[in-house]
Write a protein that holds these residues in place. Structure first.
Motif, PDB file in Angstrom:
ATOM      1  N   ARG A 262       0.453  -1.203  -0.259  1.00  0.00           N
ATOM      2  CA  ARG A 262       0.163   0.058  -0.481  1.00  0.00           C
ATOM      3  C   ARG A 262       1.084   1.244   0.308  1.00  0.00           C
ATOM      4  O   ARG A 262       0.273   2.254  -0.398  1.00  0.00           O
ATOM      5  N   LEU A 263       1.831   1.418   0.846  1.00  0.00           N
ATOM      6  CA  LEU A 263       2.922   2.439   0.452  1.00  0.00           C
ATOM      7  C   LEU A 263       3.465   2.439  -1.089  1.00  0.00           C
ATOM      8  O   LEU A 263       3.125   3.635  -1.275  1.00  0.00           O
ATOM      9  N   ASN A 264       3.912   1.696  -1.445  1.00  0.00           N
ATOM     10  CA  ASN A 264       4.371   1.689  -2.627  1.00  0.00           C
ATOM     11  C   ASN A 264       3.073   1.905  -3.920  1.00  0.00           C
ATOM     12  O   ASN A 264       3.350   2.926  -4.875  1.00  0.00           O
ATOM     13  N   ALA A 265       2.005   1.642  -3.311  1.00  0.00           N
ATOM     14  CA  ALA A 265       1.083   1.925  -4.742  1.00  0.00           C
ATOM     15  C   ALA A 265       0.188   3.201  -4.080  1.00  0.00           C
ATOM     16  O   ALA A 265      -0.824   4.009  -4.900  1.00  0.00           O
ATOM     17  N   GLY A 266       0.938   4.062  -3.343  1.00  0.00           N
ATOM     18  CA  GLY A 266       1.099   5.698  -2.128  1.00  0.00           C
ATOM     19  C   GLY A 266      -1.203   5.290  -1.216  1.00  0.00           C
ATOM     20  O   GLY A 266      -2.294   6.581  -1.893  1.00  0.00           O
ATOM     21  N   ASP A 267      -0.958   4.403  -1.068  1.00  0.00           N
ATOM     22  CA  ASP A 267      -2.894   3.989  -1.013  1.00  0.00           C
ATOM     23  C   ASP A 267      -3.192   4.879   0.378  1.00  0.00           C
ATOM     24  O   ASP A 267      -2.855   3.489   1.403  1.00  0.00           O
ATOM     25  N   VAL A 268      -3.355   5.651   1.099  1.00  0.00           N
ATOM     26  CA  VAL A 268      -3.613   6.157   2.376  1.00  0.00           C
ATOM     27  C   VAL A 268      -4.225   5.440   3.238  1.00  0.00           C
ATOM     28  O   VAL A 268      -4.545   5.312   4.052  1.00  0.00           O
ATOM     29  N   ASP A 269      -5.502   5.378   2.358  1.00  0.00           N
ATOM     30  CA  ASP A 269      -7.132   5.081   2.898  1.00  0.00           C
ATOM     31  C   ASP A 269      -6.623   3.424   2.492  1.00  0.00           C
ATOM     32  O   ASP A 269      -7.360   3.269   3.812  1.00  0.00           O
ATOM     33  N   GLY A 270      -6.098   2.908   1.858  1.00  0.00           N
ATOM     34  CA  GLY A 270      -5.273   1.665   2.744  1.00  0.00           C
ATOM     35  C   GLY A 270      -4.478   1.154   4.076  1.00  0.00           C
ATOM     36  O   GLY A 270      -4.549  -0.014   4.910  1.00  0.00           O
ATOM     37  N   LEU A 271      -3.365   2.000   3.902  1.00  0.00           N
ATOM     38  CA  LEU A 271      -2.673   2.270   4.982  1.00  0.00           C
ATOM     39  C   LEU A 271      -3.214   2.197   6.237  1.00  0.00           C
ATOM     40  O   LEU A 271      -3.419   1.827   6.858  1.00  0.00           O
ATOM     41  N   VAL A 272      -4.113   3.449   6.136  1.00  0.00           N
ATOM     42  CA  VAL A 272      -5.183   3.433   7.307  1.00  0.00           C
ATOM     43  C   VAL A 272      -6.339   2.052   8.095  1.00  0.00           C
ATOM     44  O   VAL A 272      -6.299   2.316   8.916  1.00  0.00           O
ATOM     45  N   ALA A 273      -6.370   1.565   6.779  1.00  0.00           N
ATOM     46  CA  ALA A 273      -7.477   0.580   7.239  1.00  0.00           C
ATOM     47  C   ALA A 273      -6.701  -0.947   7.685  1.00  0.00           C
ATOM     48  O   ALA A 273      -6.674  -1.690   8.463  1.00  0.00           O
ATOM     49  N   LEU A 274      -4.647  -0.715   8.022  1.00  0.00           N
ATOM     50  CA  LEU A 274      -4.070  -1.587   9.104  1.00  0.00           C
ATOM     51  C   LEU A 274      -4.437  -1.269  10.007  1.00  0.00           C
ATOM     52  O   LEU A 274      -3.417  -2.535  10.978  1.00  0.00           O
ATOM     53  N   TYR A 275      -4.839  -0.572  10.787  1.00  0.00           N
ATOM     54  CA  TYR A 275      -5.078  -0.260  12.274  1.00  0.00           C
ATOM     55  C   TYR A 275      -6.082   0.261  12.753  1.00  0.00           C
ATOM     56  O   TYR A 275      -7.407   0.265  11.807  1.00  0.00           O
ATOM     57  N   GLU A 276      -5.691  -0.073  13.833  1.00  0.00           N
ATOM     58  CA  GLU A 276      -6.966   0.486  14.409  1.00  0.00           C
ATOM     59  C   GLU A 276      -7.124   1.572  15.217  1.00  0.00           C
ATOM     60  O   GLU A 276      -6.586   2.104  14.832  1.00  0.00           O
ATOM     61  N   PRO A 277      -8.383   2.041  15.590  1.00  0.00           N
ATOM     62  CA  PRO A 277      -8.867   4.079  14.432  1.00  0.00           C
ATOM     63  C   PRO A 277      -8.081   4.296  16.147  1.00  0.00           C
ATOM     64  O   PRO A 277      -8.431   5.729  16.139  1.00  0.00           O
ATOM     65  N   ASP A 278      -7.837   4.025  17.405  1.00  0.00           N
ATOM     66  CA  ASP A 278      -6.909   4.500  18.470  1.00  0.00           C
ATOM     67  C   ASP A 278      -5.548   3.771  18.361  1.00  0.00           C
ATOM     68  O   ASP A 278      -4.516   4.363  19.081  1.00  0.00           O
ATOM     69  N   ALA A 279      -5.139   4.037  17.399  1.00  0.00           N
ATOM     70  CA  ALA A 279      -3.284   3.165  17.191  1.00  0.00           C
ATOM     71  C   ALA A 279      -2.195   4.062  17.462  1.00  0.00           C
ATOM     72  O   ALA A 279      -3.527   5.277  17.110  1.00  0.00           O
ATOM     73  N   VAL A 280      -1.419   3.934  17.167  1.00  0.00           N
ATOM     74  CA  VAL A 280      -0.102   4.358  17.927  1.00  0.00           C
ATOM     75  C   VAL A 280       0.757   4.342  16.642  1.00  0.00           C
ATOM     76  O   VAL A 280       1.505   2.632  16.716  1.00  0.00           O
ATOM     77  N   LEU A 281       1.285   4.760  15.861  1.00  0.00           N
ATOM     78  CA  LEU A 281       2.435   4.831  14.826  1.00  0.00           C
ATOM     79  C   LEU A 281       3.182   6.403  15.199  1.00  0.00           C
ATOM     80  O   LEU A 281       3.392   7.103  15.257  1.00  0.00           O
TER      81      LEU A 281
END
Length: 120
Positions: free
Chosen positions: A24-43
């Protein structure tokens, strides 16, 4: 949710998340990246600090993909599991590593709760 979001693969094993993030990083898929995390996750962010929650994680990934970097998969290291929690890590090509904590969701899929994308 968009049609694209409905068709996006979901992590059935915690190790899937690491593969999906590179794709998803290589595809520039920001929505897909965010979908990998719980709503209150920490990066964890480069240089210190953290993005907490979907909005901040989205903003962080928007900045990252704007430069169009190319990411290569690293070597998935053994996953440590305890019930519905899993600690994943990937050895990167430069000798650094990632460390993440994923949680099994009620539907059996996995999402990251904590993500440290670079440990020297």
């Amino acid at each position: 949710m968009t049609d694209e979001g409905r068709s996006r693969a979901r992590a059935v094993e915690p190790e899937d998340l690491s593969r999906f993030v590179v794709e998803r990083l290589n595809a520039g898929d920001v929505d897909g990246l965010v979908a990998l995390y719980e709503p209150d996750a920490v990066l964890a962010l480069p240089g210190g600090g953290a993005a907490t929650g979907s909005s901040e994680i989205r903003a962080a990934y928007e900045r990252i993909v704007a430069a169009r970097p190319v990411f290569t998969p690293g070597k998935q290291l053994p996953t440590l599991r305890s019930g519905d929690l899993a600690m994943t890590s990937v050895l990167l090509g430069d000798g650094a590593a990632t460390v993440e904590v994923a949680r099994r969701q009620p539907d059996g899929t996995w999402l990251w709760v904590l993500d440290q994308p670079r440990v020297p």
